[in-house]
Scaffold this motif. Structure first.
Motif, PDB file in Angstrom:
ATOM      1  N   LEU A  46      38.285  31.253  47.577  1.00  0.00           N
ATOM      2  CA  LEU A  46      36.901  31.485  47.132  1.00  0.00           C
ATOM      3  C   LEU A  46      36.801  31.496  45.612  1.00  0.00           C
ATOM      4  N   LEU A  47      37.797  32.040  44.946  1.00  0.00           N
ATOM      5  CA  LEU A  47      37.821  32.005  43.479  1.00  0.00           C
ATOM      6  C   LEU A  47      37.931  30.567  42.979  1.00  0.00           C
ATOM      7  N   LEU A  48      38.761  29.788  43.627  1.00  0.00           N
ATOM      8  CA  LEU A  48      38.891  28.365  43.278  1.00  0.00           C
ATOM      9  C   LEU A  48      37.581  27.620  43.509  1.00  0.00           C
ATOM     10  N   ALA A  49      36.895  27.924  44.618  1.00  0.00           N
ATOM     11  CA  ALA A  49      35.598  27.292  44.899  1.00  0.00           C
ATOM     12  C   ALA A  49      34.570  27.683  43.849  1.00  0.00           C
ATOM     13  N   LEU A  50      34.595  28.931  43.410  1.00  0.00           N
ATOM     14  CA  LEU A  50      33.677  29.380  42.361  1.00  0.00           C
ATOM     15  C   LEU A  50      33.956  28.661  41.048  1.00  0.00           C
ATOM     16  N   ILE A  51      35.216  28.530  40.692  1.00  0.00           N
ATOM     17  CA  ILE A  51      35.576  27.800  39.467  1.00  0.00           C
ATOM     18  C   ILE A  51      35.120  26.353  39.555  1.00  0.00           C
TER      19      ILE A  51
END
Length: 196
Positions: A46-51
């Motif tokens: 999810l952090l990667l998707a946000l980035i």
């Protein structure tokens, strides 16, 4: 002069191939260590998707990459929500279907795409899409609202069909943990107090 290809196969490997193999083994080692840690894995994704979303927002481009990523994730989601053996095919071949009554034989829900492979594929897809945003050749000019509307319609129709399939064959692709039975404890303590 002696031939170098006589004995060990690793003698023929180039240093680059050896380094790639060593890198792959290290990658697989750490990937295997993440297997039991589902919540941190998904939090990282999810952090990667946000980035990725922030990158696309600030660049104001790469909408076709984002659309392709959305279609790929939808395809993975269908595999994640589907049983390994389709009940339509199973019922037509040998008469067996998923259990619908308490007296039927228990058949656990086995996914077509297991959770770990689902997570790994999504994470690799986001990493690939993120790297692609650094190459202008992939920034095809499109009118993104049309892609968004088309993806929402596709998602809605696909999920409607999947939910209808779940209702028809009475399966739920999620389990909320191990079922707990509390009836035996209470009855044993009450019967013990009556015997005194």
């Amino acid at each position: 002069m002696e031939s170098l290809g006589g004995g060990d196969g690793s003698m023929n490997d180039s240093p680059v191939a050896q380094k790639l193999h060593q890198f792959w083994r290290i990658y697989q080692y750490y990937l295997d260590k993440t297997t039991p840690h589902a919540v941190p894995r998904w939090a990282g994704t999810l952090l990667l998707a946000l980035i990725y979303a922030i990158r696309v927002y600030f660049v104001q481009g790469f909408y076709i990459i984002t659309y392709a990523l959305g279609i790929y994730i939808l395809n993975l989601l269908i595999g994640f929500l589907s049983p390994l053996v389709d009940p339509e095919l199973e019922s037509s071949s040998d008469g067996a279907v998923l259990p619908t009554k308490g007296s039927d034989e228990f058949k656990p829900f086995i996914r077509r795409l297991p959770e770990f492979k689902f997570w790994h594929s999504i994470t690799k897809a986001f990493c690939t899409a993120f790297v692609m945003t650094f190459f202008s050749v992939f920034d095809v000019p499109v009118f993104w609202p049309i892609l968004l509307v088309y993806w929402v319609v596709l998602f809605t129709l696909t999920m409607k069909r999947q939910i209808a399939h779940m209702v028809k064959y009475r399966y739920i692709p999620f389990s909320l943990g191990k079922q707990k039975y509390g009836g035996k404890k209470g009855s044993a303590s009450s019967s013990g107090s009556r015997a005194d």
